[in-house]
Design an enzyme around this catalytic site. Structure first.
Site, mmCIF file in Angstrom:
data_model
loop_
_atom_site.group_PDB
_atom_site.id
_atom_site.type_symbol
_atom_site.label_atom_id
_atom_site.label_comp_id
_atom_site.label_asym_id
_atom_site.label_seq_id
_atom_site.Cartn_x
_atom_site.Cartn_y
_atom_site.Cartn_z
ATOM 1 N N CYS A 61 3.145 -5.040 6.516
ATOM 2 C CA CYS A 61 2.815 -4.743 5.131
ATOM 3 C C CYS A 61 4.056 -4.284 4.369
ATOM 4 O O CYS A 61 5.096 -4.024 4.946
ATOM 5 C CB CYS A 61 1.746 -3.651 5.062
ATOM 6 S SG CYS A 61 0.096 -4.200 5.558
ATOM 7 N N HIS A 96 0.813 -1.216 0.000
ATOM 8 C CA HIS A 96 0.000 0.000 0.000
ATOM 9 C C HIS A 96 0.842 1.261 0.000
ATOM 10 O O HIS A 96 2.046 1.250 0.301
ATOM 11 C CB HIS A 96 -0.938 0.011 1.210
ATOM 12 C CG HIS A 96 -0.252 0.043 2.541
ATOM 13 N ND1 HIS A 96 0.344 1.177 3.052
ATOM 14 C CD2 HIS A 96 -0.050 -0.931 3.472
ATOM 15 C CE1 HIS A 96 0.863 0.903 4.242
ATOM 16 N NE2 HIS A 96 0.651 -0.370 4.524
#
Length: 412
Positions: free
Chosen positions: A348, A329
């Site tokens: 992430c 992201h």
């Protein structure tokens, strides 16, 4: 994670898989956690959705609404997914912007899966997002398979066909035989069961670009369990687009993006910090969001008061890699100096971005060139390899082991 003004024409979320993939808030998992999403400790939700996230057996005429206590709803999209034809539920945002409800006469379908995607603005113009799913009632003594990818979609070469069943399947061989997957050009495709409610299909290697795949579902009246019969009889097709495989080196802090085998870009990244490392292994993009909320409480990152270690309501350019919450992201809150230098995330993979999401940032560039079904492989992380049933992680199994999970082959 999503810039709804810049990309008003793009769906609020491109959601895919037949297994449960999303919940009220996203979150970056540390590889060692592997925790599912949920709404625990989420009493402060900016956007409230009824039915609850992951609700089952919702009545077709049951209550359906989206509300905010403060601010205004900017957009609400309720969609029937994982069917031969996507359908948007018509509805209206109230004049005061505080609620959305279906139009008069709108009725949900039986035995269907729905997604709710909502974006709201608070009094200071800050954007928040919410994505939930629910399924409607399946007639008694019947079962249905929620599947991905969607009819007529174009997907990446790593797409795995995945079915999640509404009831546990005991005669797995009968159900597997009733699902026929063919391709042009032809390749061998085999099924693999993860428990009694999930069945995935894949070839021995990634699909060739341009392949056209056909799913013939002949589950109607197939007995999946004693006295429980299928109700689906339809044909679904999808097309495999160009090949894009991206390799994230967590130790070197860079991602190599290869298109049809050629290196097109090397992008600086930040991966999981030492206490919240990123899974290794091959992962498949299953959802795309221009913007989404990430709350640490949903994946086990909590403070002493039970609240999340982080709660970012407008994470841009989000691409889901695992069910347990691993995303690639955009990141606008970390110092620019960490990208390509340090690993500071909660598990992430982060790309440099700006608040609201920028088209010309590394995250915006990659997001705009990504398909559901694209492969992202993480290497050189101190964590373990991602589990094959965590998202579409089946490419981490050998072909021999994959075929051994077929009920048809086991039955001879």
């Amino acid at each position: 994670m999503r810039n709804v003004l810049k990309r008003a024409g793009r769906a609020a979320a491109v959601a895919l898989t037949g297994v449960v993939l999303a919940a009220g808030a996203a979150g970056c998992t540390g590889g060692g956690l592997g925790l599912p999403f949920g709404d625990k400790g989420q009493d402060d939700e900016t956007i409230r959705v009824t039915p609850d996230d992951r609700a089952k057996d919702v009545a077709p005429d049951g209550r359906l609404e989206v509300t905010v206590e403060d601010g205004r709803l900017e957009r609400v999209v309720v969609t029937r997914v994982e069917d031969a034809q996507r359908a948007v539920v018509p509805g209206t945002i109230a004049r005061d912007g505080r609620s959305w409800r279906p139009s008069d006469g709108a009725r949900l379908s039986l035995a269907a899966k729905y997604t709710v995607d909502a974006v709201a603005l608070d009094g200071d113009g800050r954007r928040a997002a919410r994505h939930t799913t629910f399924t409607t009632a399946v007639p008694e003594r019947r079962f249905i398979g929620y599947f991905s990818p969607e009819h007529r979609s174009t997907v990446g070469t790593g797409m795995i066909v995945s079915f999640g069943f509404s009831r546990p399947i005991s005669d797995r061989a009968a159900v597997e035989r009733a699902i026929r997957i063919t391709s042009d050009p032809p390749v061998e495709v085999a099924g693999h069961w993860f428990g009694r409610e999930r069945l995935d299909f894949r070839p021995s290697a990634y699909w060739e670009p341009g392949t056209r795949v056909t799913l013939d579902l002949r589950l109607r009246d197939v007995q999946g369990a004693p006295g429980v019969y299928g109700i689906q009889d339809r044909t679904v097709t999808f097309t495999v687009g160009r090949s894009q495989v991206s390799r994230v080196d967590a130790e070197k802090h860079f991602m190599e993006v290869r298109r049809d085998g050629d290196l097109v870009s090397t992008v600086p990244i930040t991966a999981g910090a030492p206490k919240s490392t990123t899974y290794n292994g091959k992962m498949v993009v299953t959802e795309l969001y221009d913007v989404t909320r990430m709350n640490g409480a949903t994946v086990g990152f909590t403070k002493e008061d039970g609240k999340g270690e982080y709660d970012i309501k407008d994470v841009p350019h989000a691409m889901r890699l695992t069910d347990s919450g691993t995303f690639l992201h955009g990141n606008y809150w970390a110092a620019e100096s960490v990208f390509g230098k340090e690993n500071v995330s909660h598990g992430c993979v982060g790309l440099r971005d700006v608040k609201g999401g920028g088209a010309d940032t590394p995250a915006g560039w990659f997001f705009d060139r990504t398909l559901v079904g694209d492969v992202v492989e993480v290497v050189n992380s101190p964590d373990r390899q991602v589990a094959p049933d965590n998202g579409l992680g089946g490419w981490n199994m050998s072909w021999t082991r994959w075929k051994a999970g077929s009920a048809v082959r086991a039955a001879g």
